[in-house]
Scaffold this motif. Sequence first.
Motif, PDB file in Angstrom:
ATOM      1  N   ARG B  76      25.964  28.479  46.923  1.00  0.00           N
ATOM      2  CA  ARG B  76      27.404  28.296  46.790  1.00  0.00           C
ATOM      3  C   ARG B  76      27.773  28.333  45.306  1.00  0.00           C
ATOM      4  NH1 ARG B  76      28.166  23.469  44.615  1.00  0.00           N
ATOM      5  NH2 ARG B  76      30.419  23.563  44.845  1.00  0.00           N
ATOM      6  N   TYR B  77      29.022  28.659  45.081  1.00  0.00           N
ATOM      7  CA  TYR B  77      29.524  28.742  43.716  1.00  0.00           C
ATOM      8  C   TYR B  77      30.843  27.987  43.651  1.00  0.00           C
ATOM      9  CZ  TYR B  77      26.164  32.546  43.886  1.00  0.00           C
ATOM     10  OH  TYR B  77      25.020  33.272  44.067  1.00  0.00           O
ATOM     11  N   GLU B  78      31.304  27.738  42.433  1.00  0.00           N
ATOM     12  CA  GLU B  78      32.591  27.081  42.284  1.00  0.00           C
ATOM     13  C   GLU B  78      33.391  27.763  41.188  1.00  0.00           C
ATOM     14  OE1 GLU B  78      31.123  23.171  41.308  1.00  0.00           O
ATOM     15  OE2 GLU B  78      31.540  23.494  39.190  1.00  0.00           O
ATOM     16  N   GLY B  79      34.692  27.691  41.347  1.00  0.00           N
ATOM     17  CA  GLY B  79      35.572  28.275  40.349  1.00  0.00           C
ATOM     18  C   GLY B  79      37.015  27.948  40.673  1.00  0.00           C
ATOM     19  N   PRO B  80      37.936  28.216  39.800  1.00  0.00           N
ATOM     20  CA  PRO B  80      37.697  28.772  38.465  1.00  0.00           C
ATOM     21  C   PRO B  80      37.329  27.679  37.458  1.00  0.00           C
ATOM     22  CG  PRO B  80      40.047  28.449  38.797  1.00  0.00           C
ATOM     23  CD  PRO B  80      39.384  28.028  40.066  1.00  0.00           C
ATOM     24  N   ILE B  81      36.669  28.091  36.361  1.00  0.00           N
ATOM     25  CA  ILE B  81      36.413  27.117  35.292  1.00  0.00           C
ATOM     26  C   ILE B  81      37.702  26.813  34.540  1.00  0.00           C
ATOM     27  CG2 ILE B  81      34.004  27.824  34.970  1.00  0.00           C
ATOM     28  CD1 ILE B  81      35.094  28.968  32.156  1.00  0.00           C
ATOM     29  N   GLU B  82      38.640  27.748  34.606  1.00  0.00           N
ATOM     30  CA  GLU B  82      39.887  27.570  33.854  1.00  0.00           C
ATOM     31  C   GLU B  82      40.772  26.515  34.519  1.00  0.00           C
ATOM     32  OE1 GLU B  82      38.766  30.500  34.988  1.00  0.00           O
ATOM     33  OE2 GLU B  82      38.893  32.051  33.440  1.00  0.00           O
ATOM     34  N   ASP B  83      41.722  26.010  33.737  1.00  0.00           N
ATOM     35  CA  ASP B  83      42.739  25.110  34.251  1.00  0.00           C
ATOM     36  C   ASP B  83      43.434  25.806  35.431  1.00  0.00           C
ATOM     37  OD1 ASP B  83      44.880  23.516  34.746  1.00  0.00           O
ATOM     38  OD2 ASP B  83      45.789  23.696  32.766  1.00  0.00           O
ATOM     39  N   PRO B  84      43.366  25.228  36.632  1.00  0.00           N
ATOM     40  CA  PRO B  84      43.960  25.896  37.803  1.00  0.00           C
ATOM     41  C   PRO B  84      45.463  26.143  37.636  1.00  0.00           C
ATOM     42  CG  PRO B  84      42.524  24.120  38.499  1.00  0.00           C
ATOM     43  CD  PRO B  84      42.654  23.994  37.013  1.00  0.00           C
ATOM     44  N   ALA B  85      46.140  25.260  36.919  1.00  0.00           N
ATOM     45  CA  ALA B  85      47.583  25.448  36.717  1.00  0.00           C
ATOM     46  C   ALA B  85      47.841  26.653  35.817  1.00  0.00           C
ATOM     47  CB  ALA B  85      48.189  24.191  36.107  1.00  0.00           C
ATOM     48  N   TRP B  86      46.924  26.923  34.909  1.00  0.00           N
ATOM     49  CA  TRP B  86      47.054  28.067  33.990  1.00  0.00           C
ATOM     50  C   TRP B  86      46.762  29.377  34.727  1.00  0.00           C
ATOM     51  CZ3 TRP B  86      43.270  31.509  31.977  1.00  0.00           C
ATOM     52  CH2 TRP B  86      43.692  32.283  30.885  1.00  0.00           C
TER      53      TRP B  86
END
Lengths: 111, 275
Positions: B76-86
């Motif tokens: 499994r993977y996770e994302g995004p690393i970025e601010d989700p609001a951005w």
Amino acid sequence: MSLYHLQKFLYELNRDDSVKEKYHSDLDALLSQFDLSAEENNALREGDIGLLYVLGVNGQILMHFAALLGIEWFDYLEMMREGINKYGSVRAGVYAMTGGGESYTAEGKEQ
Amino acid sequence: MSLVYAGVLSHAPGITGRADLVKNTEKRDEFYAALDKQRQEIEDSGAEALIVIAAEHFANFFMNNMPAYCIGIGNRYEGPIEDPAWLKIDKTDVPGSPDLATRLTKEVMKTVDTAYAEEWKFDHGIMIPLNFLTPRYDMPIIPVNINCQGPPLTPLNRAWEFGAALRRACDSVPEKVALVGTGGISHWPATPDSGKINEPWDREFLDSLMNQDKEALLRYTDEETYNEAGQGGFEIRTYIAAAAAAKGKGELQFYTGELPIFAVGCTVAKFSISG
């Protein structure tokens, strides 16, 4: 005292929520783990996007840091332009400004 | 033959993150429609897993140990690393395909010394494609990376060989596999020049790509690309790898240079799968 360590810090910060927590709770301890110059330290503490850009931080790393700081897109672009005006040309890396500082988006020109 | 779909698409973060700032909403929505058609084509192919050949942006790999190529073999993977609001994409879990990915990796390794990783955090480079192509995040994903960010970069002829190796790997397994390459063509992302697009350069590259003109595709030097297509142009490696995997000619389904707020010439294309 190197661009490598400056970028390494931002890389760790951008990708790791536990580092983000330390960034907010104990920035001194976090920064002490990286071999940073006084100029780099200050740029990070002050969120000086323009100086970080001029120092040569890869744009993808810097863009994520700016987002973390809650900086809006067109403000972020303008901060890099202001950095060039204040500190001179980008000193390293492949993300130099080549367009003379103009805006390439109609939406940006309106702001 | 188990490669059942091959295509390319753009992945710039503005595609979702700045969607509400776009003035040319008609062109934006045409682009979104083309991406949705690509989703439908992948679903119709019967694909059981999707390989995403990406050009990641320091979500996993750094200059302490930078692989030219890496294949994700995680569960499994996770994302995004970025601010989700951005990015305007919520944080989510994405299923992997460890058994299939490991078999593919073993086959690729017969000709290309790829790295592999059981941990992988997705940045916009993969999350934007998934947002459109697997919006329910229910298709197993096999992330693949070509280093396009931290020079020195792998030569274009090696990117081609990597794509060809992926094709041989796909053909060695019984599962139906889809593959997309995702990158920018000319663009100057995350710089004050963001929004600059060299459309003639893009169209020439895409013409060579759609025609499987290997000689023309591998003729670009990084110095020329940097000067004419920006540092973002280094990401042509992902498109070249996808073309090498497909072998068949392509169909450019959408391209526009009229959405500079997305900071890239927005592209959607598919290839025929040829023996």
